[in-house]
Scaffold this active site. Structure first.
Site, PDB file in Angstrom:
ATOM      1  N   GLY B   9       0.820  -1.397  -0.235  1.00  0.00           N
ATOM      2  CA  GLY B   9      -0.051   0.185  -0.441  1.00  0.00           C
ATOM      3  C   GLY B   9       0.771   1.572   0.338  1.00  0.00           C
ATOM      4  N   GLY B  13       0.774   6.464   4.638  1.00  0.00           N
ATOM      5  CA  GLY B  13       1.590   5.389   5.446  1.00  0.00           C
ATOM      6  C   GLY B  13       3.020   5.003   4.427  1.00  0.00           C
ATOM      7  N   GLU B 169     -17.659  18.122   4.226  1.00  0.00           N
ATOM      8  CA  GLU B 169     -16.826  19.261   3.064  1.00  0.00           C
ATOM      9  C   GLU B 169     -17.534  19.027   1.803  1.00  0.00           C
ATOM     10  OE1 GLU B 169     -13.679  16.992   2.747  1.00  0.00           O
ATOM     11  OE2 GLU B 169     -12.297  18.054   3.827  1.00  0.00           O
TER      12      GLU B 169
END
Lengths: 417, 417
Positions: B9, B13, B169
């Site tokens: 991924g 991170g 938002e």
């Protein structure tokens, strides 16, 4: 009663027709099956990750927001009923008209080999451009995963079929991506070893240009790293490659730039069409026997016009404006005028600092032609903001060799087992 | 032998872990199932047509091109074999590792109601953003075609479920589109009559914020034209609308911002997970009993950490960097350190000149908070060019109320009968 003018399709022909009716005492309805007008001459930049989609497309209703006599509808015409003077839409809704302008353009044609289509996408819509972008970028990704040299070579072979303006642009840009943009980004192969093959059935690239410019274009392509194969006919395309008579080219990415056919709405009129499905119209762009219906752009074949009107954006614009003027003439009780195409020159880009151009007898090529092409295309891009963003993207790309839209999305963008 | 570090991924991170290993004597392999790192905090701008996709996404291999010890692979991990120390990919290929960092994040969760998903897309990927953009823009198009007032009202009702940062938002921006962006573009209805309903199960918006800021946010939302429904539970979602207990809201566009669940790769480890599917890790981010495997970002639940680590980008970045530092420590023979989240403040935007922010005990809102939000987000956007393009787009949008990416493409973008 206010005359109802219906315009089908909002490419260059439809848009310029609608705008030319700005001050007319008519009710204009513009129908398109997308929400945007597409600046097709730069679509190959979206396909090759140089521009984002919004840079070459504007919402039709934003363009026409200030034109109070125009209504924009999102929908697809199924057929035209000439006798009843109405257009039937995809959901059965009917749009009655007093005057009709058909401007639905053309689509890719595989010359009877529709089974080739899934393996060799053409470049007509933004969806097509995203599909090609995905295939090209993921081919390099697959090559990094692949350990078998022959299979990797097939991922790194890109075949462009057809050396018209779009094919030449595509091939030149693909070579630039492989040689420059992706440099240093892969660990298991050198992207500069990727092969870009441009296949053309006739004996030269850019057949509508003069032989001297075709030769200049071929040399510029080869300098950029494109392999040009002339006089070669494609006899088969499948998932693994291209067949050229007895010869086989293993390639996982094939792009179709070899031919178009007119939009199918023309066939619903019940009038004579030419071989490419275009409506054969009178010199004034009217459908024979129906002066209230005109056809413009790639859907029209102006049989009497010599030389033939080319299938390019400036011709579509001129025809759209002309059709609108004929409507204004009819409202004023004046006769329709025959259409006459004015050729202001032709430009084809090949790659970085590489292009050819004909302005009458003046032929230019190389850097000078490329600057002329750049200036013309920035100028004609609709909407100030688009021009600015395109300029920034191109200036950035020119100095860095990077391409700003190397994003893979959409169906098929995820790895598959 | 060089230690093999595999990172699954490449969100915040994974990317920050990879970069923190820049100078380490290890062989880093980064695997992602897309070709791009996504700046998720601005993804809602792609969904609401304010930014083009390439403005918030960068090819992973371009970001890591200069990091010679890093190989980027496009692929999807199927499972992790802790005992054999290898990752199995979608096509059966195996990636052996000495050290592993799991950073595959989270996806939308419908709390057991997966049948709601087709009618209420969430916002996690660029595909999601394009799907929402298409639904929102086409809803207005359908409203222009629709003649039945009740059906038109359903096309002009937009429901956002969940009033966390993303929901707030989305709702604020949708209200701005209806009130300002589309003004004057439709002939058969006034887009300002569109209704945006924000539905929240708890008794306030932005639950992670303090009650005073939640109240400020609610007032700003209502000033922008959003209808805020608090303490209301959704009991059903279908093609035509939303069910809230006995009450029915007819709406053709529903957006899901109500919950996430961890990526399924965590479950293949065979170690304890929390209720949201996150891997319960040791204080140093290691999987219990497997110090060579660390989990970072939304996939990790640092059980011992109080208060809990929030599921936000800064936390994922800090965890990614921390995991890399623990690997460097192990190479140097030093023990792994426990992770400690440093809270530099939280910002949530609501719309034009409307936002809330907490920096410790300092709370700000309105224009000042909005400028703080804008500055932070531009600053953290990766890649100089992206920042420039985003700035131009936003400056343009601020003055003109236009949105530069109002382009509908992809599956379902064509009219259907």
């Amino acid at each position: 009663m206010t005359q109802r003018v219906v315009i089908l399709g909002c490419g260059f022909g439809g848009l310029f027709a609608a705008r030319a009716l700005h001050n007319a005492p008519v009710a204009v309805t513009v129908l398109d099956r997308t929400n945007h007008h597409l600046f097709q001459p730069l679509l190959y930049q979206v396909a090759t990750a140089g521009l984002a989609a919004p840079a070459v497309a504007e919402p039709i209703r934003r363009i026409l927001a200030g034109q109070k006599n125009a209504t924009v509808l999102y929908g697809e015409a199924q057929r035209v009923d000439l006798a009843a003077k109405k257009v039937v839409l995809e959901d059965g809704e009917e749009l009655p008209y007093d005057r009709l302008i058909l401007a639905t353009g053309a689509r890719d044609s595989y010359f009877g080999h529709d089974d080739w289509a899934p393996h060799a996408p053409g470049l007509k819509t933004l969806e097509d451009a995203f599909d090609i972008r995905r295939r090209v970028l993921l081919a390099f990704e697959h090559a990094e995963r692949e350990t078998d040299p022959a299979k990797r070579a097939a991922w790194l072979t890109f075949v462009v079929i057809g050396a018209g303006a779009t094919g030449v642009e595509m091939a030149g840009t693909l070579a630039e991506i492989a040689r420059h943009t992706l440099k240093g980004e892969f660990r298991r192969f050198d992207p500069r070893n990727a092969r870009v093959v441009l296949v053309e059935g006739t004996d030269r690239v850019l057949p509508p240009y003069t032989p001297d410019l075709s030769e200049k274009a071929r040399r510029q392509l080869e300098r950029l790293g494109v392999t040009v194969w002339l006089g070669r006919r494609v006899t088969g395309i499948d998932e693994g490659g291209v067949q050229l008579g007895g010869e086989r080219l293993e390639a996982r990415t094939v792009i179709w730039c070899a031919g178009v056919t007119a939009s199918p709405i023309g066939a619903t009129l019940g009038v004579p069409l030419d071989r490419a499905g275009r409506v054969i119209v009178e010199p004034d762009l009217a459908v024979p026997g129906h002066p209230e219906v005109q056809v413009v752009g790639d859907l029209a074949q102006v049989a009497a016009h010599q030389p033939p009107v080319p299938g390019v954006a400036p011709a579509a614009k001129q025809m759209g404006r002309h059709a609108a003027r004929n409507i204004l003439a009819a409202l004023a009780g004046r006769p329709a005028q025959p259409f006459r195409y004015r050729d202001y020159g032709q430009l084809a880009t090949i790659g970085r600092s590489a292009a050819v151009a004909m302005f009458g007898k003046v032929h230019i090529w190389g850097w000078l032609a490329w600057v002329a092409w750049l200036t013309a295309h920035i100028y004609f891009l609709i909407g100030f903001r688009n021009r600015l963003v395109v300029l920034i993207d191109w200036a950035w790309a020119y100095w860095t060799f990077e391409r700003s839209a190397r994003i893979v999305i959409g169906p098929g963008a995820r790895p598959e087992s």
